[in-house]
Design a protein around this motif. Structure first.
Motif, PDB file in Angstrom:
ATOM      1  N   ALA A 261      51.666  44.883  29.243  1.00  0.00           N
ATOM      2  CA  ALA A 261      51.278  45.192  30.623  1.00  0.00           C
ATOM      3  C   ALA A 261      49.918  45.882  30.650  1.00  0.00           C
ATOM      4  O   ALA A 261      49.081  45.602  31.524  1.00  0.00           O
ATOM      5  N   TYR A 262      49.685  46.759  29.696  1.00  0.00           N
ATOM      6  CA  TYR A 262      48.393  47.466  29.622  1.00  0.00           C
ATOM      7  C   TYR A 262      47.258  46.470  29.377  1.00  0.00           C
ATOM      8  O   TYR A 262      46.189  46.570  29.985  1.00  0.00           O
ATOM      9  N   SER A 263      47.487  45.483  28.502  1.00  0.00           N
ATOM     10  CA  SER A 263      46.471  44.464  28.229  1.00  0.00           C
ATOM     11  C   SER A 263      46.194  43.627  29.473  1.00  0.00           C
ATOM     12  O   SER A 263      45.047  43.272  29.758  1.00  0.00           O
ATOM     13  N   ILE A 264      47.259  43.314  30.217  1.00  0.00           N
ATOM     14  CA  ILE A 264      47.085  42.542  31.453  1.00  0.00           C
ATOM     15  C   ILE A 264      46.272  43.349  32.457  1.00  0.00           C
ATOM     16  O   ILE A 264      45.373  42.829  33.126  1.00  0.00           O
TER      17      ILE A 264
ATOM     18  N   LYS B 248      55.121  47.510  27.461  1.00  0.00           N
ATOM     19  CA  LYS B 248      54.091  48.358  28.061  1.00  0.00           C
ATOM     20  C   LYS B 248      52.706  48.011  27.527  1.00  0.00           C
ATOM     21  O   LYS B 248      51.725  48.007  28.269  1.00  0.00           O
ATOM     22  N   ARG B 249      52.640  47.699  26.233  1.00  0.00           N
ATOM     23  CA  ARG B 249      51.337  47.336  25.653  1.00  0.00           C
ATOM     24  C   ARG B 249      50.849  46.015  26.240  1.00  0.00           C
ATOM     25  O   ARG B 249      49.655  45.842  26.506  1.00  0.00           O
TER      26      ARG B 249
ATOM     27  N   ALA C 255      40.179  38.341  47.072  1.00  0.00           N
ATOM     28  CA  ALA C 255      40.668  38.263  45.693  1.00  0.00           C
ATOM     29  C   ALA C 255      40.652  39.638  45.037  1.00  0.00           C
ATOM     30  O   ALA C 255      41.576  39.995  44.290  1.00  0.00           O
ATOM     31  N   GLN C 256      39.628  40.424  45.319  1.00  0.00           N
ATOM     32  CA  GLN C 256      39.560  41.778  44.765  1.00  0.00           C
ATOM     33  C   GLN C 256      40.726  42.626  45.252  1.00  0.00           C
ATOM     34  O   GLN C 256      41.357  43.345  44.466  1.00  0.00           O
ATOM     35  N   GLU C 257      41.011  42.537  46.535  1.00  0.00           N
ATOM     36  CA  GLU C 257      42.132  43.309  47.094  1.00  0.00           C
ATOM     37  C   GLU C 257      43.449  42.901  46.445  1.00  0.00           C
ATOM     38  O   GLU C 257      44.291  43.757  46.117  1.00  0.00           O
ATOM     39  N   SER C 258      43.625  41.588  46.244  1.00  0.00           N
ATOM     40  CA  SER C 258      44.870  41.102  45.640  1.00  0.00           C
ATOM     41  C   SER C 258      45.025  41.623  44.220  1.00  0.00           C
ATOM     42  O   SER C 258      46.114  42.034  43.806  1.00  0.00           O
ATOM     43  N   LEU C 259      43.922  41.603  43.454  1.00  0.00           N
ATOM     44  CA  LEU C 259      43.998  42.093  42.072  1.00  0.00           C
ATOM     45  C   LEU C 259      44.237  43.602  42.031  1.00  0.00           C
ATOM     46  O   LEU C 259      44.956  44.093  41.158  1.00  0.00           O
ATOM     47  N   GLU C 260      43.621  44.342  42.951  1.00  0.00           N
ATOM     48  CA  GLU C 260      43.831  45.786  42.994  1.00  0.00           C
ATOM     49  C   GLU C 260      45.293  46.106  43.264  1.00  0.00           C
ATOM     50  O   GLU C 260      45.871  47.013  42.644  1.00  0.00           O
ATOM     51  N   VAL C 261      45.911  45.350  44.180  1.00  0.00           N
ATOM     52  CA  VAL C 261      47.334  45.547  44.468  1.00  0.00           C
ATOM     53  C   VAL C 261      48.168  45.190  43.243  1.00  0.00           C
ATOM     54  O   VAL C 261      49.127  45.891  42.886  1.00  0.00           O
ATOM     55  N   ALA C 262      47.786  44.105  42.545  1.00  0.00           N
ATOM     56  CA  ALA C 262      48.519  43.694  41.342  1.00  0.00           C
ATOM     57  C   ALA C 262      48.456  44.774  40.267  1.00  0.00           C
ATOM     58  O   ALA C 262      49.460  45.070  39.601  1.00  0.00           O
ATOM     59  N   VAL C 263      47.277  45.370  40.085  1.00  0.00           N
ATOM     60  CA  VAL C 263      47.119  46.438  39.094  1.00  0.00           C
ATOM     61  C   VAL C 263      48.026  47.612  39.440  1.00  0.00           C
ATOM     62  O   VAL C 263      48.726  48.162  38.575  1.00  0.00           O
TER      63      VAL C 263
ATOM     64  N   GLU D 195      51.113  49.051  37.155  1.00  0.00           N
ATOM     65  CA  GLU D 195      51.124  50.439  36.700  1.00  0.00           C
ATOM     66  C   GLU D 195      52.406  51.146  37.149  1.00  0.00           C
ATOM     67  O   GLU D 195      52.994  51.918  36.382  1.00  0.00           O
ATOM     68  N   THR D 196      52.833  50.883  38.375  1.00  0.00           N
ATOM     69  CA  THR D 196      54.053  51.510  38.887  1.00  0.00           C
ATOM     70  C   THR D 196      55.295  50.974  38.181  1.00  0.00           C
ATOM     71  O   THR D 196      56.178  51.731  37.780  1.00  0.00           O
ATOM     72  N   ALA D 197      55.338  49.652  38.006  1.00  0.00           N
ATOM     73  CA  ALA D 197      56.521  49.019  37.423  1.00  0.00           C
ATOM     74  C   ALA D 197      56.749  49.454  35.975  1.00  0.00           C
ATOM     75  O   ALA D 197      57.896  49.649  35.550  1.00  0.00           O
TER      76      ALA D 197
END
Length: 282
Positions: A8-11, A5-6, A28-36, A40-42
């Motif tokens: 993932a939090y750093s990522i 978790k730590r 690229a912004q949209e892709s990163l927002e989806v990745a974040v 967070e969900t995972a």
């Protein structure tokens, strides 16, 4: 699991910093927002979980790890004083690298410049020339690093600033590219290539869409046209829990989203239908 978790939090912190840098395209912004959101969900975390933060940022940790892997790198120029023979061989290697550039044999050019740098690691020209070869190969990050070294050795080397601007522009970092093109022009004000490249970079900044799609609201159309998002959304809609959640939201159980509870145009199936419709009509 806490260490995971730590990490993932750093990522997530790193990705959020990239979103705030202003150097990314809207896609690229949209892709990163989806990745974040996916991270967070995972891992069941959010930006509020500050107790998961570590003392150093992810880039700082990575830089330290890289230094540990290359302990023999010479960081003090006094530790390596090229002999006259070394300097002569390095110049011959640079010349051969230039010849390889002329015939568009860029990887071979990189090899020659690298050998020249090994013999004389304090020569700005060698790094700048290798940066040009890296750019031709599409290795723009490598080009940026070599330009940084060239500028460190010779802060008045206009060509290094120009090639840095070109590499940054190729990475869609137009704001930074503009700064380097301007510096290159300060040092070489009559260079038409720098002027042209500066104009292109400035126009790219003007033409770049805002993160909200230029309308002051959420860019739903842009999001639905994003292949990565649509693929993820399609996969999510196969999950029964997600279907129940969306159905509850659309029916009003979790707050109004659109339409009336139980009425037409609501429910998880309609969302799935929308996604399928967008995929079948690119």
């Amino acid at each position: 699991m806490t260490d995971n978790k730590r990490l993932a939090y750093s990522i997530i912190q790193f990705l959020r910093d990239q979103l705030q840098s202003g150097d990314l395209s809207s896609d690229a912004q949209e892709s990163l927002e989806v990745a974040v959101q996916c991270l967070e969900t995972a891992f069941g975390i959010s930006v509020e979980n500050e107790d998961l933060a570590v003392s150093r940022t992810l880039p700082e940790i990575f830089s330290a790890a890289v230094l540990e892997e290359v302990p023999n790198v010479v960081v003090d120029s006094d530790l390596h004083s090229p002999t006259v023979e070394d300097l002569s061989k390095a110049e011959l290697l640079k010349t051969e690298g230039n010849e390889q550039m002329k015939i568009e044999n860029y990887q071979s050019a990189v090899d020659y410049y690298t050998k020249a740098i090994e013999l004389n690691p304090n020569n700005a020209v060698y790094f700048c020339n290798r940066a040009a070869a890296y750019s031709k190969l599409g290795n723009y990050s490598g080009a940026v690093q070599d330009c940084e070294k060239a500028i460190a050795f010779d802060p008045c080397y206009s060509k290094a600033y120009g090639r840095m601007g070109l590499a940054l522009a190729s990475l869609n970092k137009y704001s930074e590219a503009v700064d380097y093109y301007k510096k290159a022009l300060e040092l070489d004000p009559d260079n038409e290539s720098y002027k042209a490249n500066l104009g292109v970079a400035e126009q790219k900044i003007k033409d770049a869409p805002s993160p909200t799609g230029g309308s002051g609201g959420f860019d739903l159309a842009g999001l639905l046209n994003n292949p990565g998002f649509m693929n993820m959304a399609s996969n999510l809609m196969q999950n029964s829990q997600v279907q129940q959640l969306v159905s509850g939201m659309m029916s009003g159980s979790y707050g109004p989203v659109g339409g009336t509870a139980g009425g037409p145009g609501t429910g998880a199936n309609d969302i799935a239908g929308l996604i399928q419709a967008r995929q079948s009509n690119p």
